[in-house]
Design a protein around this motif. Structure first.
Motif, PDB file in Angstrom:
ATOM      1  N   LEU A  91       0.720  -1.186  -0.014  1.00 20.08           N
ATOM      2  CA  LEU A  91      -0.125  -0.163  -0.161  1.00 20.08           C
ATOM      3  C   LEU A  91       0.900   1.466   0.099  1.00 20.08           C
ATOM      4  O   LEU A  91       0.374   2.255  -0.528  1.00 20.08           O
ATOM      5  CB  LEU A  91      -0.917  -0.043   0.977  1.00 20.08           C
ATOM      6  CG  LEU A  91      -2.039  -1.023   1.351  1.00 20.08           C
ATOM      7  CD1 LEU A  91      -2.984  -0.737   2.361  1.00 20.08           C
ATOM      8  CD2 LEU A  91      -2.916  -0.808  -0.172  1.00 20.08           C
ATOM      9  N   GLU A  92       2.067   1.145   0.608  1.00 25.52           N
ATOM     10  CA  GLU A  92       2.688   2.683   0.760  1.00 25.52           C
ATOM     11  C   GLU A  92       3.261   2.935  -0.876  1.00 25.52           C
ATOM     12  O   GLU A  92       3.232   4.291  -1.202  1.00 25.52           O
ATOM     13  CB  GLU A  92       3.853   2.397   1.560  1.00 25.52           C
ATOM     14  CG  GLU A  92       3.651   2.485   3.132  1.00 25.52           C
ATOM     15  CD  GLU A  92       4.856   2.359   4.013  1.00 25.52           C
ATOM     16  OE1 GLU A  92       5.981   2.190   3.415  1.00 25.52           O
ATOM     17  OE2 GLU A  92       4.631   3.143   5.182  1.00 25.52           O
TER      18      GLU A  92
ATOM     19  N   ALA B 133       0.578   4.561  -2.469  1.00 21.19           N
ATOM     20  CA  ALA B 133       0.222   5.919  -1.793  1.00 21.19           C
ATOM     21  C   ALA B 133       1.196   6.902  -2.451  1.00 21.19           C
ATOM     22  O   ALA B 133       0.790   7.976  -2.736  1.00 21.19           O
ATOM     23  CB  ALA B 133       0.270   5.906  -0.217  1.00 21.19           C
TER      24      ALA B 133
ATOM     25  N   ARG C 283       0.026   7.634  -6.202  1.00 20.32           N
ATOM     26  CA  ARG C 283      -1.011   8.763  -6.051  1.00 20.32           C
ATOM     27  C   ARG C 283      -0.519   9.928  -5.661  1.00 20.32           C
ATOM     28  O   ARG C 283      -1.060  10.999  -6.049  1.00 20.32           O
ATOM     29  CB  ARG C 283      -2.274   7.879  -5.348  1.00 20.32           C
ATOM     30  CG  ARG C 283      -2.915   6.979  -5.814  1.00 20.32           C
ATOM     31  CD  ARG C 283      -4.171   6.551  -4.906  1.00 20.32           C
ATOM     32  NE  ARG C 283      -4.758   5.463  -5.671  1.00 20.32           N
ATOM     33  CZ  ARG C 283      -5.859   4.672  -5.086  1.00 20.32           C
ATOM     34  NH1 ARG C 283      -6.388   5.115  -4.115  1.00 20.32           N
ATOM     35  NH2 ARG C 283      -6.497   3.722  -5.863  1.00 20.32           N
TER      36      ARG C 283
ATOM     37  N   ALA D 190       1.459   9.597   2.912  1.00 23.66           N
ATOM     38  CA  ALA D 190       0.016   9.154   2.663  1.00 23.66           C
ATOM     39  C   ALA D 190      -0.986  10.145   2.408  1.00 23.66           C
ATOM     40  O   ALA D 190      -1.804   9.999   1.776  1.00 23.66           O
ATOM     41  CB  ALA D 190      -0.224   8.111   3.774  1.00 23.66           C
TER      42      ALA D 190
ATOM     43  N   SER E  88      -1.519  11.366  -0.729  1.00 19.53           N
ATOM     44  CA  SER E  88      -2.297  10.609  -1.913  1.00 19.53           C
ATOM     45  C   SER E  88      -3.685  10.979  -2.244  1.00 19.53           C
ATOM     46  O   SER E  88      -4.307  10.701  -3.566  1.00 19.53           O
ATOM     47  CB  SER E  88      -2.467   9.178  -1.431  1.00 19.53           C
ATOM     48  OG  SER E  88      -3.335   8.977  -0.369  1.00 19.53           O
TER      49      SER E  88
ATOM     50  N   SER F 200      -6.276  10.131  -1.058  1.00 20.17           N
ATOM     51  CA  SER F 200      -7.256   8.934  -1.041  1.00 20.17           C
ATOM     52  C   SER F 200      -7.786   8.594   0.439  1.00 20.17           C
ATOM     53  O   SER F 200      -6.916   7.877   1.124  1.00 20.17           O
ATOM     54  CB  SER F 200      -6.287   7.574  -1.630  1.00 20.17           C
ATOM     55  OG  SER F 200      -6.352   7.767  -2.889  1.00 20.17           O
TER      56      SER F 200
ATOM     57  N   LEU G 213      -7.123   5.092   1.800  1.00 17.54           N
ATOM     58  CA  LEU G 213      -5.866   4.617   1.863  1.00 17.54           C
ATOM     59  C   LEU G 213      -5.151   5.176   3.054  1.00 17.54           C
ATOM     60  O   LEU G 213      -4.372   4.410   3.599  1.00 17.54           O
ATOM     61  CB  LEU G 213      -5.165   4.847   0.460  1.00 17.54           C
ATOM     62  CG  LEU G 213      -3.875   4.396   0.237  1.00 17.54           C
ATOM     63  CD1 LEU G 213      -3.773   2.882   0.287  1.00 17.54           C
ATOM     64  CD2 LEU G 213      -3.126   4.872  -1.033  1.00 17.54           C
TER      65      LEU G 213
ATOM     66  N   LEU H 190      -3.572   3.069   5.895  1.00 18.20           N
ATOM     67  CA  LEU H 190      -2.045   3.094   6.250  1.00 18.20           C
ATOM     68  C   LEU H 190      -2.035   3.585   7.784  1.00 18.20           C
ATOM     69  O   LEU H 190      -0.773   3.175   8.582  1.00 18.20           O
ATOM     70  CB  LEU H 190      -1.343   4.117   5.117  1.00 18.20           C
ATOM     71  CG  LEU H 190      -1.003   3.511   3.759  1.00 18.20           C
ATOM     72  CD1 LEU H 190      -0.755   4.465   2.890  1.00 18.20           C
ATOM     73  CD2 LEU H 190      -0.026   2.075   4.055  1.00 18.20           C
TER      74      LEU H 190
END
Length: 225
Positions: free
Chosen positions: A84-85, A88, A91, A135, A138, A140, A143, A147
């Motif tokens: 996921l990082e 991020a 994005r 993060a 991003s 999001s 997301l 995180l």
């Protein structure tokens, strides 16, 4: 004045992460309300939120207790963060604001300066702020929430060793920010993936805390330790 449930949730989560409430400890509304000086209503709401996050579980005949994650669950958490990082960061390269970029560059400058001077006591918090800001960049919300939750749970389950060469680690941070500033999503993703993989190797399961290999007895946690 009524204390909001999210503030109570943060307080309980912090006490779980710090080890004040050990895995398996019962979390009764009455005891928690006295501990934090609130009514039972925000405590009840906070426990529901923490159960959805995986910090609390409800047991038959025992009620709410601190969760007891397994070693596999802890390993899965690191793997998820490694996926996921980089997403991020990619994005962030597309959606970051000038304000995000200013904060990221400022954190990199501070981190590189502290690393050169050997001021390691500041680097852990600076690194946390860097990844949190990345993060946030991003754009999001889902997301960001994932995180953030994983960051808390990893701090609960793992001890993180300081990097052998912090200057190199902060050079990686700087390269990620450069890619984000240029809008190069794929490079930001690739650099963050390499950085996250290297960082995962510095994580060690806590010896007396969150993870279990067998079921311990339930115990009761009282005041602060």
């Amino acid at each position: 004045m009524r204390i909001p449930a999210h503030a109570v949730c943060t307080a309980i989560r912090d006490d779980i992460v710090s080890g004040s409430f050990e895995p398996g400890a019962r979390l009764t509304e009455e005891v928690l309300a006295r501990r934090y000086g609130v009514s039972r209503v925000p405590v009840r709401e906070a426990l529901r939120t923490l159960e959805s996050e995986g910090f609390v579980t409800t047991r038959r005949h025992a009620g709410a207790c601190v969760a007891e994650p397994t070693e596999q669950e802890a390993a899965d958490l690191l793997e998820l963060r490694m996926l996921l990082e980089p997403l991020a960061a990619a994005r962030a390269a597309r959606r970051r604001t000038d304000a995000h970029l200013k904060v990221l560059r400022g954190l990199v400058r501070l981190g590189q300066e502290r690393a050169r001077r050997g001021q390691g006591e500041d680097l852990r918090s600076l690194g946390g702020w860097f990844h949190e800001t990345l993060a946030q960049s991003s754009g999001s919300p889902g997301l960001i929430a994932l995180l953030t939750q994983m960051r808390h749970k990893i701090a609960w389950m793992y001890v993180v060793e300081a990097p052998a060469r912090p200057v190199d680690s902060w050079a990686e941070h700087g390269a990620i920010v450069d890619a984000v500033a240029r809008g190069d999503a794929e490079r930001a993703r690739a650099l963050t993936a390499v950085h996250a993989d290297r960082a995962a190797g510095a994580h060690r399961l806590r010896l007396r805390a969150a993870v279990r290999t067998s079921q311990p007895a339930v115990n009761m946690s009282g005041g602060r330790h």
